[in-house]
Write an enzyme that holds these catalytic residues in place. Structure first.
Site, PDB file in Angstrom:
ATOM      1  N   GLY A 312      -2.738   3.596   4.371  1.00 29.96           N
ATOM      2  CA  GLY A 312      -3.826   2.907   5.046  1.00 29.96           C
ATOM      3  C   GLY A 312      -3.424   1.621   5.746  1.00 29.96           C
ATOM      4  CB  SER A 313      -5.494  -1.397   6.358  1.00 26.22           C
ATOM      5  OG  SER A 313      -6.579  -0.679   6.916  1.00 26.22           O
ATOM      6  CB  THR A 314      -0.461  -1.431   3.405  1.00 28.37           C
ATOM      7  OG1 THR A 314      -0.209  -0.018   3.449  1.00 28.37           O
ATOM      8  CG2 THR A 314      -1.415  -1.747   2.252  1.00 28.37           C
ATOM      9  CE  LYS A 316      -6.032  -1.411  10.002  1.00 32.01           C
ATOM     10  NZ  LYS A 316      -7.385  -1.751   9.532  1.00 32.01           N
TER      11      LYS A 316
END
Length: 597
Positions: A312-314, A316
């Site tokens: 996921g957003s890790t 970004k």
């Protein structure tokens, strides 16, 4: 040799003078000669018979002696006789970075049977089944009476079990010496150590071989007789390891998760201080590998080094790091975040409506999927692929764990523009938490790629492994600190330790395709202290559900982040890190030093 004449002249002349018949003298001489010859032949025959008898006596004595030795000797289990190499049972110890014992050896015994010498096989089978509940009395009795001469009963038994078997008084039950592997800390660091079992076995010895973890990777070194007195020193700290596992277990129960994992790594060197995966197991009683079903359901499955997840957003911060380093954006660059974002027949949405525009910094702080996708399109698929390859996302992590060496990231078959966008916020690519920890170490240490290691060694910073500039790394670190201060990871803030990090909540893919809406992997990837990072900490929970005021929440900010905060509170003092001043008003200074505009 002078032969006696048959007609001796002196006796012939004397006989004639006396008027006797000279032929009688010849007959006497002939008889005497025949008798002498008979005596010589008899003596020769007797000598031959005596020698032949001695030969037979010696032969039969040798055979009888050998048979006596064989009947008195303990039989060797057939598999051990296949090799002429001696069985070496001695195995070197394993210790942590401070010398604390993690794996050692103890003297124990094996149990076997010689059914031919048993007095009461039926009673022996019944009593053995009472001592060892996993044995069946009927099966044992059948084996004791089927004519076999040798039977293994237990490869390793405890001193108490040996005494109980001894008290049975059954002469057909015998013991062999054994050296067994002992893990004094039980399940602590189970997935790091792995475990050991018996390889080649004989009645008098057994070979202890590694089956998983560092026991398997360093099996030859641990069995080397020349290094048996030299312990293998790991980089983990058993006190930190135990504390991390305890916090993870409590967090797993509190968040109703089916699994949890945690990695603590030195930012500069990649040395792993702790690596945990729950559920775990006791390597002293290592369970068998599952024969069916999902391997990830087994406690043997190492989620930290073996589990491949969309994190996921890790991802970004990695997307932003590349864009900053190539000069495509600055922290204050405005990004179009108007949503939903449509790309062909696909739609990308944010968790909340963040308005038409966000700065790059706010894309990270607020965790905008649309913003990350816009930035990824700016840099292009080729640049994204090259960058992820440079930081090790295309290959197994080269850490000294068998499970990690066999785990290659799951990459998309076709790297389209849509793939580039989804990977920018951690979907469409599956990696291990170890991959993520290595990537965050690169951000924390100023832009250098590290090689994770579980073995203690001297590692010097290597500028040849630089991936991004120090300036770009510092800018991303400043953003990640703001994620904790005012973004999605406020539950991870630990006053005095300047925690910086990023949350990530990813829907779990379904076996038949698509994603589950009620099952997620929640992750918090972090480092601390933010101004001078020393340690990287990655915490992930598998299918967590936190209930807050009657509302069920699964996002990492409310599940993984608070668990990480508890872990930092526990482990930082153990490692000698003292809390320092951490006022929020110093944040603008940090931005200026990082080159924010």
């Amino acid at each position: 040799m002078i032969r006696r004449p048959l007609r001796p002249l002196a006796r012939i002349l004397s006989a004639r003078a006396q008027g006797k018949d000279p032929d009688l003298i010849e007959a006497e001489e002939r008889a005497a000669r025949l008798a002498a010859r008979h005596r010589a032949e008899r003596q020769k025959a007797e000598t031959r018979l005596l020698l032949l008898g001695l030969v037979f006596v010696l032969g039969f004595t040798t055979v009888a002696g050998r048979m006596a030795l064989l009947s008195a000797a303990v039989p060797v289990e057939p598999r051990a006789a296949l090799s002429s190499d001696p069985i070496r049972a001695q195995r070197a110890e394993i210790v942590d970075r401070n010398g604390a014992l993690l794996a050692t050896n103890i003297v124990t015994a094996s149990l076997y049977a010689q059914p031919a010498t048993m007095i009461d096989p039926k009673r022996a089978a019944t009593e053995l089944a009472a001592i060892f509940p996993d044995l069946d009395a009927g099966t044992l009795e059948a084996r004791f009476t089927d004519g076999r001469k040798f039977l293994w009963i237990k490869r390793s038994i405890s001193p108490e079990q040996r005494q109980r078997v001894h008290d049975l008084g059954e002469p057909g039950l015998l013991f062999g010496p054994r050296e067994a592997r002992l893990y004094p800390n039980g399940a602590v660091a189970a997935h790091v150590l792995g475990g050991a079992s018996y390889g080649r076995e004989g009645v008098h010895a057994a070979e202890v071989v590694g089956t998983a973890g560092v026991e398997r990777v360093f099996d030859a070194r641990l069995r080397d007789p020349e290094r048996s007195e030299e312990p293998l020193r790991l980089s983990i700290d058993i006190e930190v390891q135990a504390a991390l596992e305890e916090v993870l277990a409590a967090g797993m129960a509190e968040m109703n998760a089916k699994g949890a994992m945690g990695i603590l790594m030195e930012a500069d060197t990649g040395q792993i201080r702790a690596l945990a995966s729950l559920p775990d197991f006791d390597p002293n009683l290592r369970p068998p590998l599952p024969s069916r079903g999902d391997p990830a359901e087994s406690p043997l499955f190492n989620r930290a080094a073996q589990g491949r997840y969309e994190l996921g957003s890790t991802f970004k911060p990695l997307t932003v790091a590349l864009a900053l380093d190539t000069g495509l954006v600055a922290p204050s660059t405005l990004i179009d975040t108007k949503g939903p974002m449509r790309w062909g027949r696909f739609t990308i949405r944010d968790f909340h409506n963040y308005g038409p525009q966000l700065t790059v910094e706010e894309v990270i702080v607020k965790s905008s999927n649309i913003g990350a996708a816009r930035i990824a399109i700016l840099q292009g698929a080729k640049a994204q692929q090259d960058f992820l390859k440079r930081i090790g996302m295309f290959e197994p992590v080269s850490v000294e764990l068998t499970e990690a060496a066999r785990t290659t990231p799951l990459l998309p078959a076709r790297w389209s523009d849509l793939t580039t966008m989804t990977i920018s916020y951690g979907h469409g690519i599956a990696v291990t938490p170890l991959h993520l920890a290595s990537a965050y170490a690169m951000i924390a240490n100023g832009g250098r790629r590290v090689t994770p290691s579980i073995v203690l060694k001297d590692v010097a910073p290597d500028e040849s492994r630089r991936v991004i500039s120090e300036r770009s790394a510092a800018q991303v670190r400043a953003m990640l600190r703001q994620v904790v201060l005012r973004g999605t990871a406020r539950q991870a803030d630990v006053p005095g330790y300047e925690v910086a990090g990023k949350t990530g909540t990813a829907d779990k893919p379904l076996p038949q395709g698509g994603y589950a809406r009620d099952k997620v992997i929640s992750t918090f990837a972090s480092f601390f202290p933010a101004t001078h990072p020393e340690f990287v900490l990655v915490i992930a929970l598998d299918e967590p559900v936190n209930v807050i005021n009657g509302t069920r929440v699964r996002t990492a900010g409310w599940t993984a982040a608070p668990v990480a905060a508890k872990a930092i509170r526990r482990i930082a003092p153990i490692m000698g890190l003292r809390p320092g001043a951490d006022p929020e008003h110093l944040a603008p200074v940090l931005y200026t030093l990082a080159g924010n505009e």
